[in-house]
Design a protein around this motif. Structure first.
Motif, PDB file in Angstrom:
ATOM      1  N   THR A 147      22.392 -19.171   5.738  1.00 32.07           N
ATOM      2  CA  THR A 147      23.222 -18.143   5.701  1.00 32.07           C
ATOM      3  C   THR A 147      22.814 -16.928   4.347  1.00 32.07           C
ATOM      4  N   VAL A 148      22.555 -15.929   5.116  1.00 33.29           N
ATOM      5  CA  VAL A 148      22.041 -14.975   3.873  1.00 33.29           C
ATOM      6  C   VAL A 148      22.860 -13.756   4.169  1.00 33.29           C
ATOM      7  N   VAL A 181      27.648 -14.377   2.881  1.00 34.87           N
ATOM      8  CA  VAL A 181      27.632 -15.854   3.104  1.00 34.87           C
ATOM      9  C   VAL A 181      28.928 -16.539   3.519  1.00 34.87           C
ATOM     10  N   ASN A 228      29.610 -18.492   6.805  1.00 36.65           N
ATOM     11  CA  ASN A 228      29.967 -19.679   6.852  1.00 36.65           C
ATOM     12  C   ASN A 228      31.277 -19.978   7.728  1.00 36.65           C
ATOM     13  N   ILE A 254      24.606 -26.067   7.500  1.00 34.33           N
ATOM     14  CA  ILE A 254      24.013 -25.112   6.579  1.00 34.33           C
ATOM     15  C   ILE A 254      23.315 -25.538   5.412  1.00 34.33           C
ATOM     16  N   ASN A 285      22.212 -23.882   2.555  1.00 35.55           N
ATOM     17  CA  ASN A 285      21.979 -23.274   1.337  1.00 35.55           C
ATOM     18  C   ASN A 285      23.319 -23.248   0.788  1.00 35.55           C
ATOM     19  N   LEU A 338      26.605 -21.433  -1.885  1.00 33.80           N
ATOM     20  CA  LEU A 338      27.056 -20.073  -1.896  1.00 33.80           C
ATOM     21  C   LEU A 338      26.297 -19.239  -3.063  1.00 33.80           C
ATOM     22  N   GLN A 357      20.115 -16.776  -3.091  1.00 34.40           N
ATOM     23  CA  GLN A 357      20.428 -15.379  -3.806  1.00 34.40           C
ATOM     24  C   GLN A 357      21.107 -15.294  -5.286  1.00 34.40           C
ATOM     25  N   THR A 410      22.152 -13.461   9.386  1.00 37.93           N
ATOM     26  CA  THR A 410      22.504 -12.329   8.440  1.00 37.93           C
ATOM     27  C   THR A 410      23.368 -11.223   8.967  1.00 37.93           C
TER      28      THR A 410
END
Length: 356
Positions: free
Chosen positions: A62-63, A66, A70, A82, A84, A86, A113, A135
């Motif tokens: 998730t980009v 986020v 999510n 997921i 990645n 936060l 990020q 995204t």
């Protein structure tokens, strides 16, 4: 990293800015969701892009927005996919602590990020080998597409986009029953609120402003919608355009809202300290409130939007909604869509705007 991954990374780094025009394919049509002999699934995203996905999407990155994205995945029962964590701006305080309470594995996942610009660490992303990236940033979607990374673009400009984006993700993740269940709940809850508010005269609907006192700005369409749905009159409803609107203190004095809603208890305190707000009726009568924060801030784009409306309606028209009704709705929602048993402490945290 093998040669293929390196080539894709070089391609992505070299990608130039693509056009940000939104495709018209989503204007009137449902998502295209087809499977090819159980091996792939093809979906059309909200920019009109056709995206081929594995029949079973196991790993999701998730980009961008986020916590918002999510929340969709939590509601679809896909939060465990997921890969990645936060971004740092959501972990430097514990305001978003319910994200990792709902999905504990997020706390140990790699960061994609950075703190300052929010730019994605492309090598980390490619190393995670996601089956799908989601995204809400179209330029970012185009750049990832150039590197042949499966990426879906979703958007949320108005209430109608909630249905479109939920159906799209339900299709992409093979979670259509879950997406339809959520949309039925959304419609049913909004219907119950409208019925309870029926008959309230326009003159009895308080003037409301949701804004940031730091920037003197409001996310226009989203805020106007949930304020009106909650039985208020949004003072920014007459302003044209989309996105975020800015205005002056003089304009705020002319509006003189009955109720001010802000993002945090710190902003409530800041308003009371600032003499420029002292003449407002909302300040003089103690009607300045922080919006709740659960999986995301309720005043902004969040899958918890029906709870936002119920909370705001109970604030604006307390004689028609009881606090216990809101708390019970929260327990039911978190259990049903997030598979999370929200505690009394959590409820206090959420409704106080992230303050103990």
């Amino acid at each position: 990293m093998n040669t293929g991954w390196k080539a894709r990374l070089r391609t992505l780094l070299a990608a130039c800015a693509w056009s940000a025009g939104i495709g018209a394919a989503w204007a009137e049509m449902p998502p295209d969701c087809s499977a090819d002999a159980g091996q792939t699934r093809t979906v059309t995203d909200m920019a009109g892009r056709s995206v081929a996905l594995p029949a079973r999407v196991e790993r999701i990155a998730t980009v961008g927005s986020v916590p918002v994205i999510n929340g969709y995945l939590f509601a679809l029962g896909a939060g465990d996919r997921i890969v990645n964590g936060l971004p740092p701006r959501f972990t430097q305080s514990d305001r978003w602590r319910l994200q990792t309470a709902i999905a504990p594995h997020l706390a140990a996942r790699p960061l994609l990020q950075g703190q300052a610009s929010g730019e994605v660490n492309l090598e980390t992303l490619l190393g995670l080998a996601p089956d799908l990236v989601i995204t809400m940033d179209l330029l970012r979607a185009r750049a990832l597409e150039a590197a042949r990374i499966p990426v879906l673009f979703i958007e949320w400009r108005d209430a109608a986009d909630i249905e479109k984006s939920m159906r799209l993700l339900g299709c992409a993740l093979d979670r259509r029953p879950q997406s339809e269940e959520y949309l039925r709940y959304f419609d049913d809850t909004m219907g119950r609120i409208r019925q309870t508010l029926a008959g309230i005269a326009q003159a009895d609907r308080p003037k409301v402003l949701y804004f940031s006192p730091n920037t003197m700005a409001t996310p226009l369409i989203i805020a106007n919608w949930w304020i009106e749905q909650a039985g208020g009159v949004s003072v920014t409803a007459g302003l044209g355009g989309e996105g975020t609107v800015h205005y002056t203190h003089e304009q705020l004095l002319l509006w003189d809202p009955d109720v001010l809603l802000v993002n945090s208890p710190e902003q409530v305190a800041a308003i009371h300290r600032d003499e420029r707000f002292a003449r407002l009726g909302a300040v003089r009568h103690g009607r300045v409130h922080a919006t709740p924060i659960g999986a995301h801030a309720w005043g902004q784009r969040t899958i918890e939007q029906p709870l936002t409306v119920l909370w705001a309606a109970s604030l604006l028209h307390p004689g028609r909604f009881e606090r216990a009704e809101l708390e019970n709705e929260m327990r039911s929602f978190y259990r049903r869509f997030f598979q999370y048993e929200i505690s009394d402490e959590d409820i206090h945290w959420v409704l106080s705007g992230g303050s103990r």
